[in-house]
Structure formats: structure tokens, C-alpha cells
Motif scaffolding. Structure first.
Motif, short mmCIF file in Angstrom:
data_model
loop_
_atom_site.label_atom_id
_atom_site.label_comp_id
_atom_site.label_asym_id
_atom_site.label_seq_id
_atom_site.Cartn_x
_atom_site.Cartn_y
_atom_site.Cartn_z
N LEU A 90 0.81 -1.22 0.00
CA LEU A 90 0.00 0.00 0.00
C LEU A 90 0.85 1.28 0.00
O LEU A 90 0.30 2.38 0.05
CB LEU A 90 -0.93 0.01 1.23
CG LEU A 90 -1.95 -1.12 1.32
CD1 LEU A 90 -2.74 -1.00 2.63
CD2 LEU A 90 -2.89 -1.09 0.12
N LYS B 151 0.17 3.53 -3.03
CA LYS B 151 -1.19 4.05 -2.99
C LYS B 151 -1.32 5.21 -2.02
O LYS B 151 -2.11 6.14 -2.25
CB LYS B 151 -2.15 2.92 -2.60
CG LYS B 151 -3.61 3.34 -2.55
CD LYS B 151 -4.50 2.18 -2.15
CE LYS B 151 -5.95 2.62 -2.05
NZ LYS B 151 -6.85 1.50 -1.64
N HIS B 152 -0.53 5.19 -0.94
CA HIS B 152 -0.62 6.23 0.09
C HIS B 152 0.51 7.26 -0.02
O HIS B 152 0.80 7.96 0.96
CB HIS B 152 -0.59 5.58 1.48
CG HIS B 152 -1.80 4.78 1.80
ND1 HIS B 152 -1.97 3.49 1.32
CD2 HIS B 152 -2.90 5.06 2.54
CE1 HIS B 152 -3.13 3.00 1.77
NE2 HIS B 152 -3.72 3.94 2.51
N VAL C 125 -2.60 7.81 6.64
CA VAL C 125 -2.17 6.62 5.90
C VAL C 125 -2.18 5.39 6.79
O VAL C 125 -2.50 4.28 6.33
CB VAL C 125 -0.77 6.85 5.29
CG1 VAL C 125 -0.80 7.96 4.25
CG2 VAL C 125 0.26 7.17 6.36
N ALA D 237 -5.91 4.53 7.24
CA ALA D 237 -6.50 4.00 6.01
C ALA D 237 -5.99 2.60 5.69
O ALA D 237 -6.69 1.80 5.04
CB ALA D 237 -6.20 4.95 4.84
N PRO E 4 -9.68 0.48 5.04
CA PRO E 4 -9.63 1.03 3.67
C PRO E 4 -10.72 2.06 3.37
O PRO E 4 -10.55 2.91 2.50
CB PRO E 4 -9.79 -0.21 2.78
CG PRO E 4 -9.30 -1.34 3.63
CD PRO E 4 -9.71 -1.00 5.03
N TYR F 151 -9.83 5.86 3.23
CA TYR F 151 -8.90 6.39 2.23
C TYR F 151 -9.49 7.60 1.50
O TYR F 151 -8.81 8.62 1.33
CB TYR F 151 -8.55 5.29 1.22
CG TYR F 151 -7.57 5.73 0.17
CD1 TYR F 151 -6.21 5.83 0.46
CD2 TYR F 151 -8.00 6.06 -1.10
CE1 TYR F 151 -5.31 6.24 -0.50
CE2 TYR F 151 -7.10 6.47 -2.07
CZ TYR F 151 -5.75 6.57 -1.76
OH TYR F 151 -4.87 6.97 -2.72
#
Length: 278
Positions: free
Chosen positions: A167, A170-171, A240, A243, A247, A250
Motif C-alpha cells: 500500500l 497508494k498512500h 495513511v 487507512a 480502507p 482512504y
């Protein structure tokens, strides 16, 4: 010859003395005229002209212009030019006509200065300092916000990446948004830096108003970027990690980051407006 025809040496002597007196009176100002001009114009400003600055120098030049105009060319040209120094209007030292204005009872006419002549309040030598400080403030404060936001959110991403390495990319959004703040400051700093031009063709063009406008624009962008960077750093740090565990958080985290970034954008907009002021 007339005196010799009468055979009187005494009359000839008296005539010569009279002519000498008339010539001396025509070549110098009478006490009455000097006293009258002193009363009308006022005393000579005190101090050394070479050490005068700003309004003091302007007042001295005004006095020289009006005083010697009042004397109407009877003063010594050498004394007149010595008092004028580098003031404008020294042609009055050789002028034969009076500079008094008959419409107001014979009072001296004001000195005719150009619009920006000796205007130290408008074209201050310190004006560029404020402009350069505005450029420095925009870049420094914006980079401080970007650095804090990057470091703070980067710490959260690193902590989260230990348990959820997939992840990380993504973060990474908080780090990108924090870095953009530095670009805002760079834009304003470049615009201000190119706008600070003290002289063009030997004439001052950078005004105090423009210097203050550049300073205000730089501070507006820089401090807004600093505030936005702090917000992005804190949200990125905790957001982050939260999240990653949940999820569904997010999207909310991204929205908070967007509104935090908007703070720096507001400062950029105001900075652009202020730097365009003339």
C-alpha cells in the motif's frame, strides 16, 4: 569732458564716484532686497547639503530656487551656483527676469520640479530590499511547509509500510501534495525576482509601493504554504496508517488532503495578484 569744460576737477571727481556707486549697486543686491527675500522665503536650511537625504535635500533645493528667484538676478552668479550645488533650476543664477508671480502680490513662484524629481518617498533606495525579502519569504516559508509535510507524512508511510508494503505507492499522495507547495513558493519568488528592477536608462523605476506589494505577495504565498504543509503532514501521518487498517477511510483522507492543499493555492493566487500591482 563736460566737467573739464567747466574747469572743475571737483565736479569730475564727484561724477566718477557717482558712476562707480551706480555700477556697484547694479552688480549686487541691496540690503532692503535681501531682507525682503529673507522674510518672504525664510532662512537658509541648516546643515551640510552633501549629507542631506530625502525631504531635507528637497527642502533645501526648494529654498535655493525660490530665494535666488526672489533676488531677481542681482546676486553673484558664483555664490548662487555654490548654494545650488546639484539642485535643479540653477539657470536662475544667470536669469535677468524675476521669478516672482505678479498675480499673488509679488510673492516668489514655487520651484518647478519634475513629477518624480527628488521623490525619495516614491523611489526610496530601500524599496528593492522589500522586494527581495518578499521573494525570499515566498520560497523559504513554502519550502518549510513542504519539508514538514514530506517528513511528517513520510514517517507515517514508513511505519505503515512495515505491515502493508503493497500500500506504500497508494498512500504516497501526501508526499506529492507537500512537494507541490514548494513549487508555489518558487513561482512567486521567480516572478518577484524578475520584477525588482531598480533602474532603467539611469532613472529609478522601482517604487516603494511595488516593494511593499512584492513583500506582501511573498509573505502571503510563503506563510500559506507553511500552514498547508503542516496540515498535510499531520493528516498524512495519521491518515495513511488509519487507512491501511480501514480502507474505507482512504477517500476521506484524500479529501482532507485536497482541502489542506487548497490553503497553499489560496496564498499563490493572492501572491500573483499582489505581485502584479503597479
Amino acid at each position: 569732458i563736460a566737467c573739464l569744460s567747466f574747469g572743475s576737477r571737483r565736479r569730475m571727481l564727484v561724477g566718477v564716484v557717482a558712476l562707480a556707486l551706480v555700477a556697484s549697486v547694479q552688480g549686487a543686491c541691496s540690503k532692503a532686497q535681501t531682507s525682503a527675500c529673507d522674510k518672504i522665503v525664510g532662512a537658509k536650511p541648516k546643515g551640510n547639503y552633501d549629507f542631506m537625504r530625502g525631504n531635507d535635500k528637497k527642502a533645501y533645493c526648494e529654498w535655493a530656487k525660490v530665494y535666488y528667484g526672489c533676488l531677481d538676478g542681482c546676486a553673484s552668479e558664483t555664490d548662487c551656483k555654490a548654494d545650488f550645488h546639484d539642485c535643479p533650476g540653477s539657470d536662475v543664477c544667470t536669469a535677468s527676469a524675476s521669478t516672482t508671480d505678479s498675480s499673488d502680490g509679488g510673492s516668489p513662484a514655487p520651484a518647478d520640479y519634475g513629477e518624480d524629481e527628488f521623490d525619495y518617498e516614491k523611489f526610496s533606495p530601500h524599496a528593492p530590499f522589500f522586494g527581495f525579502m518578499g521573494a525570499a519569504a515566498a520560497l523559504v516559508f513554502a519550502n518549510m511547509g513542504a519539508a514538514y509535510g514530506t517528513a511528517k507524512s513520510g514517517r507515517g508511510i514508513s511505519t505503515m509500510g512495515v505491515l502493508y508494503p503493497s500500500l506504500v505507492m497508494k498512500h504516497i499522495i501526501p508526499v506529492v501534495m507537500a512537494g507541490v507547495l514548494g513549487i508555489y513558493g518558487l513561482i512567486i519568488a521567480v516572478i518577484i525576482g524578475n520584477g525588482v528592477v531598480a533602474f532603467k536608462s539611469g532613472e529609478p523605476v522601482y517604487t516603494v509601493f511595488k516593494g511593499f506589494a512584492h513583500l506582501g505577495g511573498g509573505l502571503a504565498c510563503g506563510l500559506s504554504g507553511l500552514a498547508a504543509g503542516m496540515a498535510i503532514g499531520i493528516v498524512g501521518d495519521y491518515g495513511v496508517r488509519s487507512a491501511a487498517e480501514q480502507p474505507k477511510l482512504y477517500v476521506g483522507m484524500v479529501l482532507v488532503l485536497i482541502f489542506s492543499e487548497a490553503l497553499g493555492l489560496y496564498g499563490l493566487i493572492v501572491g500573483l495578484i499582489l505581485t502584479s500591482k503597479e
